[in-house]
Design a protein around this motif. Structure first.
Motif, PDB file in Angstrom:
ATOM      1  N   VAL A   1      31.268  23.007  85.211  1.00 63.80           N
ATOM      2  CA  VAL A   1      30.166  22.107  85.532  1.00 63.80           C
ATOM      3  C   VAL A   1      29.185  22.076  84.368  1.00 63.80           C
ATOM      4  CG1 VAL A   1      28.232  21.645  87.080  1.00 63.80           C
ATOM      5  CG2 VAL A   1      30.401  22.493  88.005  1.00 63.80           C
ATOM      6  N   VAL A   2      28.879  20.872  83.911  1.00 65.10           N
ATOM      7  CA  VAL A   2      27.937  20.650  82.828  1.00 65.10           C
ATOM      8  C   VAL A   2      26.651  20.089  83.438  1.00 65.10           C
ATOM      9  CG1 VAL A   2      27.535  19.400  80.690  1.00 65.10           C
ATOM     10  CG2 VAL A   2      29.836  20.166  81.265  1.00 65.10           C
ATOM     11  N   PRO A   3      25.597  20.925  83.568  1.00 71.31           N
ATOM     12  CA  PRO A   3      24.343  20.437  84.144  1.00 71.31           C
ATOM     13  C   PRO A   3      23.696  19.374  83.254  1.00 71.31           C
ATOM     14  CG  PRO A   3      24.430  22.821  84.233  1.00 71.31           C
ATOM     15  CD  PRO A   3      25.567  22.369  83.358  1.00 71.31           C
TER      16      PRO A   3
ATOM     17  N   TRP B   1      24.104  22.377  77.614  1.00 74.49           N
ATOM     18  CA  TRP B   1      25.454  22.716  77.178  1.00 74.49           C
ATOM     19  C   TRP B   1      26.030  23.736  78.145  1.00 74.49           C
ATOM     20  CZ3 TRP B   1      28.080  20.771  72.956  1.00 74.49           C
ATOM     21  CH2 TRP B   1      27.337  19.995  72.057  1.00 74.49           C
ATOM     22  N   ALA B   2      27.336  23.678  78.361  1.00 72.71           N
ATOM     23  CA  ALA B   2      28.028  24.694  79.155  1.00 72.71           C
ATOM     24  C   ALA B   2      29.002  25.421  78.231  1.00 72.71           C
ATOM     25  CB  ALA B   2      28.787  24.061  80.310  1.00 72.71           C
ATOM     26  N   ASN B   3      29.077  26.734  78.377  1.00 74.11           N
ATOM     27  CA  ASN B   3      29.974  27.546  77.563  1.00 74.11           C
ATOM     28  C   ASN B   3      31.140  28.049  78.398  1.00 74.11           C
ATOM     29  OD1 ASN B   3      28.225  27.261  75.422  1.00 74.11           O
ATOM     30  ND2 ASN B   3      27.247  29.237  75.720  1.00 74.11           N
TER      31      ASN B   3
ATOM     32  N   VAL C   1      34.856  30.456  71.914  1.00 74.86           N
ATOM     33  CA  VAL C   1      34.078  29.822  72.978  1.00 74.86           C
ATOM     34  C   VAL C   1      34.147  28.311  72.806  1.00 74.86           C
ATOM     35  CG1 VAL C   1      31.763  29.564  73.974  1.00 74.86           C
ATOM     36  CG2 VAL C   1      32.501  31.795  73.108  1.00 74.86           C
ATOM     37  N   TYR C   2      34.335  27.613  73.925  1.00 76.87           N
ATOM     38  CA  TYR C   2      34.208  26.156  73.944  1.00 76.87           C
ATOM     39  C   TYR C   2      32.842  25.829  74.526  1.00 76.87           C
ATOM     40  CZ  TYR C   2      39.211  25.278  73.131  1.00 76.87           C
ATOM     41  OH  TYR C   2      40.471  25.191  72.592  1.00 76.87           O
ATOM     42  N   ARG C   3      32.108  24.926  73.855  1.00 75.04           N
ATOM     43  CA  ARG C   3      30.819  24.453  74.339  1.00 75.04           C
ATOM     44  C   ARG C   3      30.967  22.971  74.659  1.00 75.04           C
ATOM     45  NH1 ARG C   3      26.136  24.836  70.822  1.00 75.04           N
ATOM     46  NH2 ARG C   3      25.108  24.787  72.817  1.00 75.04           N
ATOM     47  N   LEU C   4      30.519  22.568  75.838  1.00 70.72           N
ATOM     48  CA  LEU C   4      30.705  21.188  76.280  1.00 70.72           C
ATOM     49  C   LEU C   4      29.373  20.577  76.680  1.00 70.72           C
ATOM     50  CD1 LEU C   4      32.923  19.051  76.879  1.00 70.72           C
ATOM     51  CD2 LEU C   4      33.010  19.954  79.190  1.00 70.72           C
ATOM     52  N   TYR C   5      29.157  19.332  76.253  1.00 68.87           N
ATOM     53  CA  TYR C   5      27.967  18.565  76.599  1.00 68.87           C
ATOM     54  C   TYR C   5      28.448  17.206  77.095  1.00 68.87           C
ATOM     55  CZ  TYR C   5      23.313  16.525  76.224  1.00 68.87           C
ATOM     56  OH  TYR C   5      22.106  15.935  76.516  1.00 68.87           O
ATOM     57  N   ALA C   6      27.773  16.657  78.098  1.00 70.53           N
ATOM     58  CA  ALA C   6      28.229  15.372  78.646  1.00 70.53           C
ATOM     59  C   ALA C   6      27.071  14.574  79.193  1.00 70.53           C
ATOM     60  CB  ALA C   6      29.248  15.622  79.759  1.00 70.53           C
ATOM     61  N   ASN C   7      27.240  13.274  79.211  1.00 73.31           N
ATOM     62  CA  ASN C   7      26.299  12.398  79.900  1.00 73.31           C
ATOM     63  C   ASN C   7      27.037  11.179  80.442  1.00 73.31           C
ATOM     64  OD1 ASN C   7      26.413  11.540  77.048  1.00 73.31           O
ATOM     65  ND2 ASN C   7      24.983   9.976  77.680  1.00 73.31           N
ATOM     66  N   VAL C   8      26.483  10.636  81.523  1.00 70.25           N
ATOM     67  CA  VAL C   8      27.056   9.448  82.139  1.00 70.25           C
ATOM     68  C   VAL C   8      26.601   8.245  81.337  1.00 70.25           C
ATOM     69  CG1 VAL C   8      27.166   8.052  84.230  1.00 70.25           C
ATOM     70  CG2 VAL C   8      27.082  10.538  84.402  1.00 70.25           C
ATOM     71  N   VAL C   9      27.548   7.373  81.002  1.00 71.59           N
ATOM     72  CA  VAL C   9      27.239   6.179  80.217  1.00 71.59           C
ATOM     73  C   VAL C   9      26.425   5.223  81.069  1.00 71.59           C
ATOM     74  CG1 VAL C   9      28.231   4.228  78.975  1.00 71.59           C
ATOM     75  CG2 VAL C   9      29.314   6.480  78.831  1.00 71.59           C
TER      76      VAL C   9
ATOM     77  N   THR D   1      26.169  20.321  79.397  1.00 71.34           N
ATOM     78  CA  THR D   1      26.763  21.488  79.998  1.00 71.34           C
ATOM     79  C   THR D   1      25.962  22.707  79.653  1.00 71.34           C
ATOM     80  OG1 THR D   1      28.178  21.747  78.121  1.00 71.34           O
ATOM     81  CG2 THR D   1      29.064  20.543  79.962  1.00 71.34           C
ATOM     82  N   SER D   2      25.976  23.617  80.546  1.00 65.32           N
ATOM     83  CA  SER D   2      25.272  24.857  80.336  1.00 65.32           C
ATOM     84  C   SER D   2      26.031  25.942  81.033  1.00 65.32           C
ATOM     85  CB  SER D   2      23.873  24.750  80.928  1.00 65.32           C
ATOM     86  OG  SER D   2      23.278  26.011  81.007  1.00 65.32           O
ATOM     87  N   GLY D   3      25.782  27.111  80.646  1.00 65.57           N
ATOM     88  CA  GLY D   3      26.415  28.217  81.331  1.00 65.57           C
ATOM     89  C   GLY D   3      26.259  29.475  80.539  1.00 65.57           C
ATOM     90  N   SER D   4      26.696  30.552  81.116  1.00 65.26           N
ATOM     91  CA  SER D   4      26.630  31.834  80.431  1.00 65.26           C
ATOM     92  C   SER D   4      27.732  31.876  79.392  1.00 65.26           C
ATOM     93  CB  SER D   4      26.820  32.947  81.454  1.00 65.26           C
ATOM     94  OG  SER D   4      28.143  32.908  81.931  1.00 65.26           O
TER      95      SER D   4
END
Length: 190
Positions: A133-135, A139-141, A152-160, A173-176
């Motif tokens: 889950v990407v809040p 960023w989510a890790n 580590v994979y870092r993911l960021y997302a936004n709705v178009v 995305t965010s996460g520990s």
């Protein structure tokens, strides 16, 4: 004349039924960074509709000088294939399914009995995350490997904007550092 009216009515009803069958899915713009031992080494990005998947492969061919004469050895293709699929968009953010397969080099190349350098050995790493889950705005890790190397994979997302259910959320995305959910995978030497 009444035949024309019936045909027009049927076409209109058919168009209305087709339009009501399934609402358009949100479109998600995402960026994935690959971080090895604290340093970004690769990145992927895409725009993908919820429920669909995108697969990309990157290649990096490396060659090392080995042996007592420090001669070039055969090349190794360090490939990385990822499949990213946004599963849903809601107030918590964007949920993704991610699959990866990588060829990595061993961090500690070996030596022969007389101390001559051997090339680093490649190994395969495969992992799957069923629901990262990407809040919004973060960023989510997802940690693929804890050490040797730390990957580590870092993911960021936004709705178009303008996509269905695009509630103005600029997601990320965010996460520990340990990720956000279960990890299924293996690290297998070749």
């Amino acid at each position: 004349m009444w035949k024309t009216s019936i045909v027009a009515m049927l076409l209109g009803a058919s168009s209305l039924a087709h339009a009501q069958q399934r609402p358009a899915q949100p479109v998600v713009q995402w960026q994935l960074q690959v971080v090895k031992d604290g340093q970004q080494i690769d990145s992927f990005n895409g725009t993908t509709t919820v429920g669909q998947a995108r697969t990309d492969t990157h290649h990096q061919v490396v060659q090392h000088n080995v042996g007592c004469k420090n001669q070039p050895a055969g090349s190794i293709d360090l490939s990385r294939t990822i499949t990213v699929s946004p599963l849903r968009v809601d107030a918590e953010g964007v949920m993704f399914s991610i699959d990866t397969q990588e060829t990595l080099e061993d961090n500690n190349p070996g030596r022969t009995d007389i101390g001559c350098e051997l090339p680093p050995q490649p190994r395969q790493v495969s992992a799957s995350h069923p629901g990262l889950v990407v809040p919004p705005g973060q960023w989510a890790n997802w940690t693929i490997l804890d050490h040797n190397p730390n990957l580590v994979y870092r993911l960021y997302a936004n709705v178009v904007s303008g996509s269905a259910n695009g509630n103005g959320m600029n997601g990320g995305t965010s996460g520990s550092p340990n990720g956000n959910g279960a990890v299924n995978g293996s690290s297998n030497p070749n």
